[in-house]
Design a protein around this motif. Structure first.
Motif, PDB file in Angstrom:
ATOM      1  N   ALA A 252       5.955 -17.494 -30.340  1.00 39.18           N
ATOM      2  CA  ALA A 252       6.356 -18.820 -29.879  1.00 39.18           C
ATOM      3  C   ALA A 252       6.181 -18.913 -28.361  1.00 39.18           C
ATOM      4  CB  ALA A 252       7.807 -19.091 -30.256  1.00 39.18           C
ATOM      5  N   PRO A 253       5.663 -20.030 -27.889  1.00 43.89           N
ATOM      6  CA  PRO A 253       5.478 -20.188 -26.441  1.00 43.89           C
ATOM      7  C   PRO A 253       6.822 -20.225 -25.725  1.00 43.89           C
ATOM      8  CG  PRO A 253       5.069 -22.260 -27.581  1.00 43.89           C
ATOM      9  CD  PRO A 253       5.281 -21.213 -28.631  1.00 43.89           C
ATOM     10  N   LYS A 254       6.821 -19.763 -24.477  1.00 46.37           N
ATOM     11  CA  LYS A 254       8.068 -19.695 -23.700  1.00 46.37           C
ATOM     12  C   LYS A 254       8.202 -20.839 -22.698  1.00 46.37           C
ATOM     13  CE  LYS A 254       9.281 -15.519 -25.213  1.00 46.37           C
ATOM     14  NZ  LYS A 254       9.495 -15.580 -26.616  1.00 46.37           N
ATOM     15  N   THR A 255       7.091 -21.480 -22.358  1.00 41.76           N
ATOM     16  CA  THR A 255       7.123 -22.525 -21.334  1.00 41.76           C
ATOM     17  C   THR A 255       6.541 -23.828 -21.880  1.00 41.76           C
ATOM     18  OG1 THR A 255       4.922 -22.003 -20.475  1.00 41.76           O
ATOM     19  CG2 THR A 255       6.792 -20.801 -19.513  1.00 41.76           C
ATOM     20  N   PHE A 256       6.841 -24.918 -21.182  1.00 40.78           N
ATOM     21  CA  PHE A 256       6.279 -26.214 -21.544  1.00 40.78           C
ATOM     22  C   PHE A 256       4.763 -26.158 -21.493  1.00 40.78           C
ATOM     23  CE2 PHE A 256       4.463 -30.296 -20.490  1.00 40.78           C
ATOM     24  CZ  PHE A 256       5.048 -31.134 -21.412  1.00 40.78           C
TER      25      PHE A 256
ATOM     26  N   ASP B 229      -0.394 -26.457 -24.067  1.00 36.77           N
ATOM     27  CA  ASP B 229      -1.750 -25.928 -24.243  1.00 36.77           C
ATOM     28  C   ASP B 229      -2.041 -25.654 -25.718  1.00 36.77           C
ATOM     29  OD1 ASP B 229      -2.320 -26.112 -21.547  1.00 36.77           O
ATOM     30  OD2 ASP B 229      -1.948 -23.985 -21.135  1.00 36.77           O
ATOM     31  N   ILE B 230      -1.056 -25.155 -26.451  1.00 33.61           N
ATOM     32  CA  ILE B 230      -1.224 -24.920 -27.887  1.00 33.61           C
ATOM     33  C   ILE B 230      -1.479 -26.239 -28.607  1.00 33.61           C
ATOM     34  CG2 ILE B 230       0.019 -24.286 -30.009  1.00 33.61           C
ATOM     35  CD1 ILE B 230       1.301 -22.006 -28.362  1.00 33.61           C
ATOM     36  N   LEU B 231      -0.694 -27.260 -28.258  1.00 36.77           N
ATOM     37  CA  LEU B 231      -0.884 -28.571 -28.890  1.00 36.77           C
ATOM     38  C   LEU B 231      -2.280 -29.130 -28.607  1.00 36.77           C
ATOM     39  CD1 LEU B 231       2.593 -30.221 -28.254  1.00 36.77           C
ATOM     40  CD2 LEU B 231       1.651 -29.452 -30.445  1.00 36.77           C
ATOM     41  N   LYS B 232      -2.723 -29.023 -27.362  1.00 38.82           N
ATOM     42  CA  LYS B 232      -4.061 -29.515 -27.006  1.00 38.82           C
ATOM     43  C   LYS B 232      -5.152 -28.755 -27.749  1.00 38.82           C
ATOM     44  CE  LYS B 232      -4.341 -29.180 -22.597  1.00 38.82           C
ATOM     45  NZ  LYS B 232      -4.653 -29.259 -21.169  1.00 38.82           N
ATOM     46  N   THR B 233      -5.026 -27.433 -27.784  1.00 41.50           N
ATOM     47  CA  THR B 233      -6.028 -26.596 -28.443  1.00 41.50           C
ATOM     48  C   THR B 233      -6.091 -26.888 -29.939  1.00 41.50           C
ATOM     49  OG1 THR B 233      -5.742 -24.838 -26.815  1.00 41.50           O
ATOM     50  CG2 THR B 233      -6.706 -24.199 -28.920  1.00 41.50           C
ATOM     51  N   ASN B 234      -4.931 -26.950 -30.582  1.00 40.59           N
ATOM     52  CA  ASN B 234      -4.904 -27.210 -32.020  1.00 40.59           C
ATOM     53  C   ASN B 234      -5.447 -28.596 -32.348  1.00 40.59           C
ATOM     54  OD1 ASN B 234      -3.898 -24.669 -32.419  1.00 40.59           O
ATOM     55  ND2 ASN B 234      -1.835 -25.314 -32.932  1.00 40.59           N
ATOM     56  N   ALA B 235      -5.107 -29.584 -31.549  1.00 34.40           N
ATOM     57  CA  ALA B 235      -5.609 -30.942 -31.773  1.00 34.40           C
ATOM     58  C   ALA B 235      -7.137 -30.972 -31.632  1.00 34.40           C
ATOM     59  CB  ALA B 235      -4.962 -31.918 -30.799  1.00 34.40           C
TER      60      ALA B 235
ATOM     61  N   GLU C 195       2.457 -23.618 -36.050  1.00 35.19           N
ATOM     62  CA  GLU C 195       2.319 -23.323 -34.624  1.00 35.19           C
ATOM     63  C   GLU C 195       2.502 -24.594 -33.790  1.00 35.19           C
ATOM     64  OE1 GLU C 195      -0.874 -20.198 -33.605  1.00 35.19           O
ATOM     65  OE2 GLU C 195      -1.689 -22.124 -32.936  1.00 35.19           O
ATOM     66  N   SER C 196       1.916 -25.680 -34.263  1.00 35.68           N
ATOM     67  CA  SER C 196       2.011 -26.956 -33.548  1.00 35.68           C
ATOM     68  C   SER C 196       3.434 -27.509 -33.562  1.00 35.68           C
ATOM     69  CB  SER C 196       1.040 -27.977 -34.159  1.00 35.68           C
ATOM     70  OG  SER C 196      -0.288 -27.531 -34.012  1.00 35.68           O
TER      71      SER C 196
ATOM     72  N   ARG D 130       8.321 -28.703 -30.531  1.00 35.32           N
ATOM     73  CA  ARG D 130       9.770 -28.600 -30.312  1.00 35.32           C
ATOM     74  C   ARG D 130      10.085 -28.048 -28.925  1.00 35.32           C
ATOM     75  NH1 ARG D 130      10.972 -26.632 -36.395  1.00 35.32           N
ATOM     76  NH2 ARG D 130      11.140 -28.704 -37.302  1.00 35.32           N
ATOM     77  N   ILE D 131       9.301 -27.101 -28.451  1.00 32.10           N
ATOM     78  CA  ILE D 131       9.489 -26.562 -27.096  1.00 32.10           C
ATOM     79  C   ILE D 131       9.276 -27.687 -26.082  1.00 32.10           C
ATOM     80  CG2 ILE D 131       8.566 -24.978 -25.346  1.00 32.10           C
ATOM     81  CD1 ILE D 131       9.878 -23.367 -27.493  1.00 32.10           C
ATOM     82  N   CYS D 132       8.194 -28.443 -26.237  1.00 33.88           N
ATOM     83  CA  CYS D 132       7.898 -29.543 -25.312  1.00 33.88           C
ATOM     84  C   CYS D 132       9.000 -30.599 -25.357  1.00 33.88           C
ATOM     85  CB  CYS D 132       6.552 -30.184 -25.652  1.00 33.88           C
ATOM     86  SG  CYS D 132       5.122 -29.165 -25.279  1.00 33.88           S
ATOM     87  N   GLU D 133       9.417 -30.965 -26.553  1.00 33.42           N
ATOM     88  CA  GLU D 133      10.450 -31.991 -26.715  1.00 33.42           C
ATOM     89  C   GLU D 133      11.763 -31.558 -26.055  1.00 33.42           C
ATOM     90  OE1 GLU D 133      11.998 -34.683 -30.380  1.00 33.42           O
ATOM     91  OE2 GLU D 133      11.997 -32.517 -30.722  1.00 33.42           O
TER      92      GLU D 133
END
Length: 81
Positions: free
Chosen positions: A12-16, A21-27, A47-48, A53-56
């Motif tokens: 799981a990502p630790k930072t916004f 970046d994960i959301l952008k890559t997956n999209a 993953e997305s 949830r981290i971003c939110e």
């Protein structure tokens, strides 16, 4: 007959920024596919969702901090008027 390759679940990502970046890559990956990669779809979705949830959570925390800062500023301005 070859077995389908499955993406390994990432930590799981630790930072916004990492989550974004994960959301952008997956999209981008989903948009570039001519045919859906059904074998890896659940991993990508899970993953997305975790990244979202981290971003939110981070956005809500920043919004609350800004609201509190502006509320404190308003109190200070009203007492000096």
């Amino acid at each position: 007959m070859s077995t389908p390759t499955r993406k390994r679940k990432k930590a799981a990502p630790k930072t916004f920024k990492a989550a974004y970046d994960i959301l952008k890559t997956n999209a981008a990956q989903l948009q570039q596919q001519d045919e859906p990669d059904i074998d890896n779809l659940m991993t990508t979705v899970e993953e997305s969702i975790a990244a979202y949830r981290i971003c939110e959570t981070r956005i809500k925390a920043v919004q609350q901090a800004l609201d509190a800062a502006f509320a404190e500023e308003d109190k200070t301005e009203n007492t000096h008027s």
